[in-house]
Design an enzyme around this catalytic site. Structure first.
Site, PDB file in Angstrom:
ATOM      1  N   SER A  43       0.804  -1.229   0.000  1.00  0.00           N
ATOM      2  CA  SER A  43       0.000   0.000   0.000  1.00  0.00           C
ATOM      3  C   SER A  43       0.835   1.276   0.000  1.00  0.00           C
ATOM      4  CB  SER A  43      -0.938   0.016   1.211  1.00  0.00           C
ATOM      5  OG  SER A  43      -0.200  -0.069   2.422  1.00  0.00           O
ATOM      6  N   ASP A 348      -4.275   7.406   8.316  1.00  0.00           N
ATOM      7  CA  ASP A 348      -5.399   6.558   8.716  1.00  0.00           C
ATOM      8  C   ASP A 348      -5.033   5.486   9.741  1.00  0.00           C
ATOM      9  OD1 ASP A 348      -3.833   4.916   7.214  1.00  0.00           O
ATOM     10  OD2 ASP A 348      -5.317   4.484   5.663  1.00  0.00           O
ATOM     11  N   HIS A 351      -1.053   4.402   7.126  1.00  0.00           N
ATOM     12  CA  HIS A 351      -0.383   5.059   6.010  1.00  0.00           C
ATOM     13  C   HIS A 351      -0.102   6.534   6.305  1.00  0.00           C
ATOM     14  CE1 HIS A 351      -3.064   1.795   4.523  1.00  0.00           C
ATOM     15  NE2 HIS A 351      -1.920   1.410   3.974  1.00  0.00           N
TER      16      HIS A 351
END
Length: 386
Positions: A43, A348, A351
Site C-alpha cells: 500500500s 489513517d 499510512h
C-alpha cells in the site's frame, strides 16, 4: 501543498543528514533518465490495484488533498511513488488491474497492491498479490505488450516500447506487511528467524526480472513499523514497550534487523550482477528522523491518525477504517478526517499523509539516504513540481 509550514522545500533538500555507509563493492550511482518505471510493492506504493481487484473499497475523505476523490491510494493525496515519478518528469503510474478510463502504460506499470507481502499469500492474507504474483503479472504484461506491438503501430502510444523493458527502472517497496502481520502470531525471535526465507523469495523475484532484461533496480527498505498508529494502539498499551518517541520498540528493532539483511542482499546482488544498477534507499532513517523531529518540519502530530475515530492521543479504532460509518454498541460512528492533514504524519493509522509523503520524497531525492548515494546526479531538482 507544502510539506511544512516553517521550512521551504529547498531548505529541506539542503539539510545535512547522516549518510549510509557505502558498500565496498564499486557501484555506479543511478541515472535519473528512464523511459518507464515498473513498480512492485504494497500500500505504500499501490495506485489502485487492490481497489480495482474489488477486494476492498475506499471512501472519502481518502484522496481529498490532491485528487478530490478516492484514487485507489490509501492516503489523502499522493504517495512517495507519485512524487518520484513527478521528479523524473514521468506521469503517475497506472495500476495493472485498473482497466477503466483507457489507462496508458506507455511509461510503465504499477503492480503494487495494498496488503501484499514478499512471502506467498495465505488464506487469511489481505491481498493475494504477493511479490511472486506481481512478478508473474509483469511477465504476462510484458508478453502481451510485445505481442500487441508486433501487430502494428496503433498500440504504440499506449504501451512501452520493447527496449523500455531493459532501459526502465524496476522499483520495490515491499516487506512491511511480512513484518507487521507476523507480530500478531509470532514471537520476536520467530519473526527474525523468518527473514532469510523472506529474502530468498525477494531474491527469486529479483532474479526473474533480471533474466527478463531488467538492469536498473531501486529498493526501498522498511520504515519504522513501531511508529504506525495501528501498532502503537495494539502493541503499545504497556509503556515499557515504547521508546522515547512513543513507538513500539520491538517492531522497530525487527525492521532494523530486516533492513540490515535486505541491504546485505542488495550488496550481494550488486556483486553477482555487475552490469546492473542497484540502488538501496534507507526509508527507515528518513521516516525515523521525521518522527523524532516532527515539529522542526512543520508537523504537530507524529503518531495520531488524521482520519480515524476515538480522538487523542491516537484517534484510532481498529473496528472502523477511514471514511467508514459503522454501528458499534448500538451507536453509529464515523471515522472522519482531521481539519488539517498537513499537521499529521499519519493519515489513517497505517499510512502516511500526503504532506508526510512529500517530506519523505524530498529526502529520498537528496540522494543522501541511498547506497550508492546519487547526490551528484540531481540536476532535475530544479524542475521539481512539488
Amino acid at each position: 501543498m507544502a510539506p511544512t509550514k516553517t521550512c521551504p522545500l529547498l531548505l529541506l533538500l539542503l539539510q545535512t543528514f547522516t549518510l549510509l555507509s557505502v558498500c565496498p563493492i564499486i557501484a555506479t550511482s543511478i541515472e535519473f533518465d528512464f523511459p518507464a518505471v515498473f513498480n512492485f510493492g504494497d500500500s505504500n506504493s499501490d495506485t489502485g490495484n487492490l481497489i480495482a481487484a474489488g477486494i476492498e473499497s475506499l471512501k472519502p475523505p481518502n484522496g481529498q488533498s490532491y485528487f478530490s476523490a478516492p484514487s485507489g491510494r490509501y492516503c489523502d493525496g499522493r504517495l512517495n511513488i507519485d512524487f518520484l515519478m513527478d521528479a523524473m518528469d514521468l506521469p503517475f503510474l497506472n495500476a495493472y488491474l485498473d482497466s477503466m478510463g483507457a489507462p496508458s502504460f506507455r511509461k510503465g506499470c504499477n503492480f503494487a497492491a495494498a496488503g501484499s507481502t514478499i512471502l506467498p499469500a495465505t488464506a487469511t492474507s489481505v491481498s493475494p498479490f504477493s511479490l511472486r504474483i506481481q512478478v508473474n503479472q509483469f511477465l504476462r504484461f510484458k508478453a502481451r505488450v510485445l505481442e500487441l506491438l508486433s501487430k502494428g503501430k496503433k498500440f504504440e502510444k499506449y504501451l512501452p516500447a520493447e527496449d523500455y523493458f531493459t532501459k526502465g527502472l524496476y522499483m520495490f517497496d515491499i516487506g512491511q506487511n511480512d513484518l507487521a502481520g507476523a507480530f500478531y502470531s509470532k514471537s520476536f525471535d520467530q519473526i527474525v528467524a523468518s527473514f532469510p526465507t523472506t529474502l530468498v523469495e525477494f531474491e527469486a523475484g529479483f532474479d526473474t526480472l533480471y533474466d527478463q532484461g531488467a538492469r536498473n533496480f531501486w529498493i526501498h527498505n522498511t520504515g519504522p513499523l513501531g511508529c504506525l498508529t495501528q501498532n502503537v494502539a495494539k502493541f503499545g498499551t504497556d509503556p515499557s514497550k515504547l521508546d522515547e518517541q512513543g513507538c513500539v520498540s520491538n517492531h522497530n528493532q525487527a525492521a532494523k534487523l530486516f533492513n540490515l539483511q535486505l541491504h546485505a542482499l542488495a550488496t550481494k546482488l550488486r556483486g553477482q550482477y555487475p552490469d546492473a544498477n542497484i540502488t538501496y534507499v534507507d526509508i527507515f532513517s528518513i521516516k525515523s528522523n521525521l518522527i523524532a523531529d516532527y515539529s522542526r518540519y512543520g508537523f504537530e502530530q507524529p503518531l495520531m491518525a488524521c482520519c480515524g475515530y476515538g480522538g487523542p492521543p491516537l484517534n484510532y479504532d481498529s473496528r472502523i477504517s477511514c471514511g467508514q460509518t459503522k454501528v458499534v454498541n448500538g451507536t453509529s460512528i464515523t471515522a472522519k478526517a482531521c481539519d488539517d492533514s498537513t499537521e499529521h504524519i499519519n493519515w489513517d493509522g497505517i499510512h502516511y499523509t500526503e504532506a508526510a509523503n512529500q517530506f519523505v520524497s524530498s529526502q529520498i531525492l537528496t540522494g543522501k539516504y541511498s547506497d550508492p548515494p546519487f547526490a551528484d546526479k540531481m540536476p532535475f531538482l530544479l524542475k521539481l513540481k512539488f
